[in-house]
Design a protein around this motif. Structure first.
Motif, mmCIF file in Angstrom:
data_model
loop_
_atom_site.group_PDB
_atom_site.id
_atom_site.type_symbol
_atom_site.label_atom_id
_atom_site.label_comp_id
_atom_site.label_asym_id
_atom_site.label_seq_id
_atom_site.Cartn_x
_atom_site.Cartn_y
_atom_site.Cartn_z
ATOM 1 N N ARG C 44 0.852 -1.189 0.000
ATOM 2 C CA ARG C 44 0.000 0.000 0.000
ATOM 3 C C ARG C 44 0.885 1.235 0.000
ATOM 4 O O ARG C 44 1.931 1.246 0.648
ATOM 5 N N LEU C 60 6.531 -1.333 -8.018
ATOM 6 C CA LEU C 60 7.389 -2.499 -7.916
ATOM 7 C C LEU C 60 6.563 -3.691 -8.418
ATOM 8 O O LEU C 60 5.483 -3.944 -7.891
ATOM 9 N N THR C 64 8.391 -9.088 -8.726
ATOM 10 C CA THR C 64 9.516 -8.816 -7.829
ATOM 11 C C THR C 64 9.159 -9.199 -6.388
ATOM 12 O O THR C 64 10.002 -9.730 -5.652
ATOM 13 N N LYS C 66 7.312 -11.569 -5.513
ATOM 14 C CA LYS C 66 7.452 -13.036 -5.480
ATOM 15 C C LYS C 66 8.919 -13.429 -5.353
ATOM 16 O O LYS C 66 9.285 -14.240 -4.492
ATOM 17 N N ASN C 67 9.765 -12.849 -6.175
ATOM 18 C CA ASN C 67 11.199 -13.166 -6.099
ATOM 19 C C ASN C 67 11.741 -12.901 -4.697
ATOM 20 O O ASN C 67 12.564 -13.652 -4.178
ATOM 21 N N THR C 68 11.269 -11.821 -4.096
ATOM 22 C CA THR C 68 11.754 -11.458 -2.762
ATOM 23 C C THR C 68 11.376 -12.526 -1.741
ATOM 24 O O THR C 68 12.170 -12.872 -0.860
ATOM 25 N N ALA C 71 13.829 -15.383 -2.310
ATOM 26 C CA ALA C 71 15.192 -15.024 -1.928
ATOM 27 C C ALA C 71 15.327 -14.913 -0.406
ATOM 28 O O ALA C 71 16.312 -15.359 0.182
ATOM 29 N N PHE C 72 14.321 -14.332 0.229
ATOM 30 C CA PHE C 72 14.373 -14.209 1.694
ATOM 31 C C PHE C 72 14.329 -15.581 2.374
ATOM 32 O O PHE C 72 14.934 -15.769 3.430
ATOM 33 N N ALA C 73 13.622 -16.511 1.792
ATOM 34 C CA ALA C 73 13.582 -17.853 2.380
ATOM 35 C C ALA C 73 14.985 -18.457 2.405
ATOM 36 O O ALA C 73 15.369 -19.145 3.352
ATOM 37 N N GLU C 75 17.911 -16.552 2.202
ATOM 38 C CA GLU C 75 18.837 -15.716 2.979
ATOM 39 C C GLU C 75 18.596 -15.815 4.478
ATOM 40 O O GLU C 75 19.532 -15.825 5.267
ATOM 41 N N HIS C 91 10.918 -5.253 5.046
ATOM 42 C CA HIS C 91 11.742 -5.039 3.856
ATOM 43 C C HIS C 91 11.037 -4.159 2.826
ATOM 44 O O HIS C 91 11.613 -3.215 2.296
ATOM 45 N N GLN C 96 11.533 0.804 -0.401
ATOM 46 C CA GLN C 96 10.997 1.687 -1.446
ATOM 47 C C GLN C 96 10.181 2.800 -0.777
ATOM 48 O O GLN C 96 9.191 2.504 -0.103
ATOM 49 N N VAL C 98 7.979 4.684 -1.840
ATOM 50 C CA VAL C 98 6.581 4.757 -2.260
ATOM 51 C C VAL C 98 5.702 3.785 -1.469
ATOM 52 O O VAL C 98 4.489 3.958 -1.396
ATOM 53 N N GLN C 103 1.437 -5.758 3.846
ATOM 54 C CA GLN C 103 0.756 -6.801 4.602
ATOM 55 C C GLN C 103 1.139 -8.157 3.987
ATOM 56 O O GLN C 103 0.991 -8.362 2.783
ATOM 57 N N THR C 138 1.237 -6.914 9.376
ATOM 58 C CA THR C 138 1.127 -5.627 8.708
ATOM 59 C C THR C 138 2.188 -4.702 9.299
ATOM 60 O O THR C 138 2.288 -4.566 10.520
#
Lengths: 306, 306, 306, 306
Positions: C44, C60, C64, C66-68, C71-73, C75, C91, C96, C98, C103, C138
């Motif tokens: 939001r 964004l 992206t 989804k990729n995050t 990747a976080f899983a 890292e 994160h 960002q 904006v 959530q 959230t």
């Protein structure tokens, strides 16, 4: 483990979801046609080694069968579920000696155009929800081609012209006789096409589908029904009467019960106006009707051989 | 347990499935109309005792709320989901002092006639599958009447006229920019009707539903899209522009991804012809647009207050 | 279109299905742990341009997000649904400008080990089916962190120790009073965790989940019930009594009706032995209980603001 | 319509949901046992008239078959799905001359006790979700009794010890060879019991179910797999090896693909740690293994006769 015998087996990629767009000209090439399919592949053949030892030397990967579905959609287009499935089934059997038989099952989801008065191009669609069209094609080295067509999830209702009485009463019978009831069902239909139709590269599969569907609906609507079995029989016969390339029809008709609600406790008379639509349990009526002289081929049960 | 506070609570019978037949004359009374509804009731009020001690003295049974739904269908008919829900909501609040607020939710399943050329009577139907119409009516002793309308499961697709580029690229971005893609979504829409419409016993709920639906579809089809958000906004604005009794629109638009299949390994060029239709994951775009000066009322999330 | 106002909106990738394997040593590194998640992202912020003009400069891509997740899983691992969601929510908001609020919703599917007596390595699992664990985190630039936990699809039954009588009888009431009935429900529970727990990087989320689940089950089993509302209240209070980091509990309890079958017509007495388990309609009881002095935050309805 | 032939047909009430409570003593009679079943009835016989003319003189109503299920649960109890289905199947065939064959299908949903330390009575349960137990009993005037048992929706995973390579590469093959992959599947299993077991009124159906289930799970876990076919074969053989009353096993194993996520673009190495769990498409591996000298009876396809 040599004392156990490997019997029927098959494998392949199931539920390949594919949307095929075709541009049919128009002044700017923007008249689009779509076919939206769910394609499943099953291969049968000489697979003893892969089961007993995990030697995959005879195994075309399920991933390859998926790739073939998408590549064939590009190379050959999708003129109908049946025609597309015939191409695929023949390809698998003829391309690898180990594959003796291939079965392709297709579900097709229908779309209609969103009317856009302001432009000539047509590439906007809304998905129809009435039914799913089905096809199943089996091609075997030894027995050749068999093409089944069908539909499922076509829900229909007659709000009158249905009775049910005169039935057996045993010690567990409490059902009252009915002289005016709702008759509703969700049609699953399969029909076997003649070998001639299957072998005809020009056969109009979309046309025969539309005819079979229409005549089933009309037979459902026009039959004054004394049992769902009678309605089933009328629907199947009507297809055989009107679609000459169909040899056999099998219908699976759940009786979607609509129970008249008892409003007497509230001082109200329910004159076939207010019904409770039940989920479960439901009657389930199944049957096959075929042309005289034809051997029925559609499976009669989803669990067990007769 | 007195240190804990009972806050918002509600109860009632959910998913009352009801089919209402009406005979609209014809020479033999056999011109039938049907409304096929799924009606849920939730009552709010003074229910402290039933929670704390199990004293049901203030509790109208959920079974009674079910009976009321069926009895009202007989007594008042079902002229529209909204009108039927308004009757029910007002009844519960005005009939029992303990009930301060009632919320009625309705799903309506549409049927169309099976054409039967051979007869004048019309009582055969096939269920349409395109979308489910929804309504939610809340009537409160203190704040009065609120009527939401909507639909769900309306799946639409543009096979071209959609792009997506110019977006933020961060360290986790791999998405390629797209200049011609399929845009497909399954629309869930809710709209809030004005207090004037809600209070008007002659309001044409079926008419405003048809208008809202048509303009959403047209906006979807006519918008050259640079993002699904832009399409969402256009759809909502179009409804506000064309249906004066609607004050607010909220849309929930899953981006049903259709991925262009890579056919290069097979020496084939995929010129936007062959797509894989994915199930999950999917983009999910949600948003509310309302008339200037109006306070939005449609819930924005199904889990948490803002 | 400037006369219309864009209000609440959000977007992101929903239902990212992820399985994370961790090797926890063992003599050969083959002691595996798995976490099986379904992760949804909603962002939001300042998205006016993307809605009004399709300018994606502030957007964004959902791809992206989804990729995050994936990747976080890698890292950070997945120590619990809540901890993983907290990392992701923070994160997005901090990376960002904006993005003002994020959530993250998680469903977790549980697996248990298949016992393999013949080996020390453990990497075989069977999926448990009893319930789905849920979390919703959230994170907002302005209001900080909020962590909800919960579960759904936990079906429970008491085959006795339930009554229902003493209720209001109005003109639509036909229900008989019940002095011994089955009480069965499919629990959906959400609970709000304290700000202290949310801020504690060492908080034992798995431990507090197990405690909340156990005490709800015990309260359900131990409460002699005069109404499902009373059982709901007891379950919520029990969690508050035993899990100090929980401030608020909301329960959604469908009354899964089991109707005693009338066997009198067959000369049989049904002494609470044979029941018909109905699908629809069903009672639906919902309520929130919170600690005194705490402001409830869990949404009370999935459609409309209060 | 006399030119068309009515072939296989059957009818009955499907999905009768029944919960049977038994009190097994205890000091206060409050030690309860439950069996939770979904029972479907199909009758086959001389039904030409009901199909052709709607004459129901030979038709036992589906409603009566439902009543019989509930009455038999009271009269005879439910000692196991198989034993209950045998009683029902024999009853229908022997009670009405027109019924030549009856098929009863049962799904059983398992419950476990909620531990309540504070009391001796036990009547609280939580539904297990791991799998649904199935049974299908066919009794025919001419061919006697056939009893199939089985399960479905048992989801299992090996997080290592699975490879797939050495397969055929054709022009549509792009799959890379795999030397360490996740192997996951949702098991549907059916097994045919010997005529001796079927005829033995003391046969321990619950015991043989537990044994078959355990050995399938162990074989899945212990088999180092080079293909899902090899695992299928090992699972089936293990049941035949350990359950002497089973003659034939058929397995339907969807390959629930878990794709290793490419994290290279983010500078991360994914060492078999992070997977995407896909919904569709999926490989589908099916096969039958039976004892030498036994004729296989389990249907091999849900659509078409071989």
């Amino acid at each position: 483990m040599s004392k156990h015998v490997l019997a029927q087996n098959q494998y392949g990629k199931a539920e390949n979801r594919i949307v095929r767009i075709a541009r049919r000209g128009g002044e700017d090439g923007a008249w689009h046609e779509i076919r939206d399919l769910n394609v499943s592949v099953a291969l049968r053949g000489e697979y003893r080694d892969v089961h007993l030892t995990g030697d995959n030397g005879n195994c075309l990967p399920t991933d390859t069968t998926k790739n073939t579905v998408y590549a064939f959609a590009k190379e050959h287009g999708v003129t109908s579920p049946e025609a597309f499935a015939i191409l695929l089934a023949k390809h698998f059997v003829t391309s690898q000696p180990v594959i003796r038989e291939a079965q392709i099952r297709v579900e097709e989801f229908a779309w209609e155009r969103i009317p856009v008065p302001t432009r000539k191009e047509q590439h906007s669609f809304v998905r129809q929800g009435q039914e799913v069209r089905t096809a199943q094609v089996t091609y075997s080295e030894t027995t050749g081609l068999q093409v089944l067509s069908g539909l499922k999830e076509l829900t229909v209702m007659n709000s009158t012209n249905s009775e049910f009485h005169g039935f057996i009463k045993d010690e567990y019978t409490t059902l009252q006789e009915a002289y005016d009831r709702i008759l509703a069902t969700k049609v699953t239909a399969r029909w076997a096409n003649s070998a001639t139709a299957a072998a005809d590269p020009e056969h109009d599969w979309d046309g025969s589908y539309r005819k079979a569907r229409r005549h089933m609906l009309e037979a459902f609507a026009e039959t004054y029904s004394y049992s769902l079995q009678q309605t089933l029989h009328a629907m199947a016969c009507r297809v055989l009467d009107h679609v000459p390339t169909v040899n056999e029809v099998r219908l699976n008709l759940p009786n979607k019960h609509h129970f008249l609600v008892d409003l007497e406790p509230f001082g109200l008379k329910n004159d076939n106006e207010v019904y409770f639509a039940a989920d479960r349990m439901y009657g389930l009526i199944e049957g096959t009707v075929h042309r005289d002289g034809v051997q029925p081929v559609i499976a009669t049960s989803d669990w067990i051989t007769a």
